[in-house]
Design a protein around this motif. Sequence first.
Motif, PDB file in Angstrom:
ATOM      1  N   GLU A  66      22.476  32.007  73.836  1.00  0.00           N
ATOM      2  CA  GLU A  66      21.471  32.912  73.280  1.00  0.00           C
ATOM      3  C   GLU A  66      22.051  33.672  72.091  1.00  0.00           C
ATOM      4  O   GLU A  66      23.207  34.087  72.107  1.00  0.00           O
ATOM      5  N   GLY A 114       6.320  34.389  71.419  1.00  0.00           N
ATOM      6  CA  GLY A 114       7.357  33.387  71.203  1.00  0.00           C
ATOM      7  C   GLY A 114       6.855  31.992  71.450  1.00  0.00           C
ATOM      8  O   GLY A 114       5.649  31.755  71.563  1.00  0.00           O
ATOM      9  N   SER A 115       7.783  31.072  71.551  1.00  0.00           N
ATOM     10  CA  SER A 115       7.448  29.654  71.665  1.00  0.00           C
ATOM     11  C   SER A 115       7.049  29.257  73.083  1.00  0.00           C
ATOM     12  O   SER A 115       6.644  28.120  73.308  1.00  0.00           O
ATOM     13  N   HIS A 168      15.358  24.182  73.084  1.00  0.00           N
ATOM     14  CA  HIS A 168      15.390  25.433  72.343  1.00  0.00           C
ATOM     15  C   HIS A 168      14.076  26.193  72.486  1.00  0.00           C
ATOM     16  O   HIS A 168      13.020  25.604  72.685  1.00  0.00           O
ATOM     17  N   ARG A 169      14.171  27.501  72.375  1.00  0.00           N
ATOM     18  CA  ARG A 169      12.999  28.371  72.424  1.00  0.00           C
ATOM     19  C   ARG A 169      13.346  29.692  71.745  1.00  0.00           C
ATOM     20  O   ARG A 169      14.525  29.975  71.481  1.00  0.00           O
ATOM     21  N   TRP A 170      12.318  30.507  71.487  1.00  0.00           N
ATOM     22  CA  TRP A 170      12.553  31.774  70.805  1.00  0.00           C
ATOM     23  C   TRP A 170      11.514  32.819  71.205  1.00  0.00           C
ATOM     24  O   TRP A 170      10.435  32.494  71.687  1.00  0.00           O
ATOM     25  N   TRP A 178      11.063  28.554  58.369  1.00  0.00           N
ATOM     26  CA  TRP A 178      11.578  27.510  59.243  1.00  0.00           C
ATOM     27  C   TRP A 178      11.460  26.149  58.559  1.00  0.00           C
ATOM     28  O   TRP A 178      10.418  25.842  57.961  1.00  0.00           O
ATOM     29  N   MET A 232      14.813  38.051  66.078  1.00  0.00           N
ATOM     30  CA  MET A 232      14.434  36.871  66.855  1.00  0.00           C
ATOM     31  C   MET A 232      15.518  36.585  67.883  1.00  0.00           C
ATOM     32  O   MET A 232      16.704  36.492  67.539  1.00  0.00           O
ATOM     33  N   ARG A 233      15.110  36.486  69.145  1.00  0.00           N
ATOM     34  CA  ARG A 233      16.033  36.017  70.178  1.00  0.00           C
ATOM     35  C   ARG A 233      15.858  34.514  70.265  1.00  0.00           C
ATOM     36  O   ARG A 233      14.743  34.018  70.451  1.00  0.00           O
ATOM     37  N   PHE A 234      16.949  33.790  70.124  1.00  0.00           N
ATOM     38  CA  PHE A 234      16.873  32.329  70.056  1.00  0.00           C
ATOM     39  C   PHE A 234      17.830  31.723  71.064  1.00  0.00           C
ATOM     40  O   PHE A 234      18.982  32.137  71.177  1.00  0.00           O
ATOM     41  N   TRP A 235      17.311  30.747  71.800  1.00  0.00           N
ATOM     42  CA  TRP A 235      18.110  30.033  72.795  1.00  0.00           C
ATOM     43  C   TRP A 235      18.211  28.567  72.415  1.00  0.00           C
ATOM     44  O   TRP A 235      17.203  27.923  72.081  1.00  0.00           O
ATOM     45  N   SER A 267      10.096  36.802  69.611  1.00  0.00           N
ATOM     46  CA  SER A 267      10.157  37.877  68.628  1.00  0.00           C
ATOM     47  C   SER A 267      10.681  39.130  69.305  1.00  0.00           C
ATOM     48  O   SER A 267      10.074  39.639  70.245  1.00  0.00           O
TER      49      SER A 267
END
Length: 201
Positions: free
Chosen positions: A163, A134-135, A180-182, A194, A155-158, A184
């Motif tokens: 979330e 992830g990021s 923000h962050r993510w 993206w 994708m889990r995205f915050w 897989s």
Amino acid sequence: MADDAGEPSTSTEADVGRMLREHRLERKMTLAQLAERANVSTSYVSQVERGVANPTLASLKTLSSALGITVGSLLQDERTPTLDSGEPGEVSVLRAGNRRRVVYPGSNIANELLSPNLRMQMEVIWVEAPPGSGSGGHPHQHEGEECGVVIAGTMRFWVGDEEWLLEKQDAIYFPSHLPHRWVSGGPQDLVALWIITPPTF
């Protein structure tokens, strides 16, 4: 219409270290100065430059920011093929397999730049990420807006404290100044498209 004939570009740990050192020396910065600006140890910067340490995507962003450049600029190499002139108003065709491709050492996350360069008003990136990558643990913030769509995997995205679990064909749109962050989500590789404006890669 413009076309390209170059080979895809990938970056190894040694490549990243060499380019980091070149950018640092161009700015007449010492290892200690870069380390202080990036809030990391001098030995870590030295290890990255020597290709010993595997920097995460978050670390690369931190080091790039400390140099006053983007990750894309850090990884830009004189040996990287020029895909296209990509001037505003021109049509650019970037063939599959011949686009600029960056594989981040230590994470195996791969980004392909689908827009011709970073001089346009937006950047379009093809993202591939194995499960669990992830990021990075620290959220990112920058000016602009982003939109992403999951093509395969999850994708889990915050964004801030919220979330979301994004699955195939799910999309997200948000102002980039929000943290923000993510990650897989797995079990299969994440593939996503993206779009970011203005370009920050």
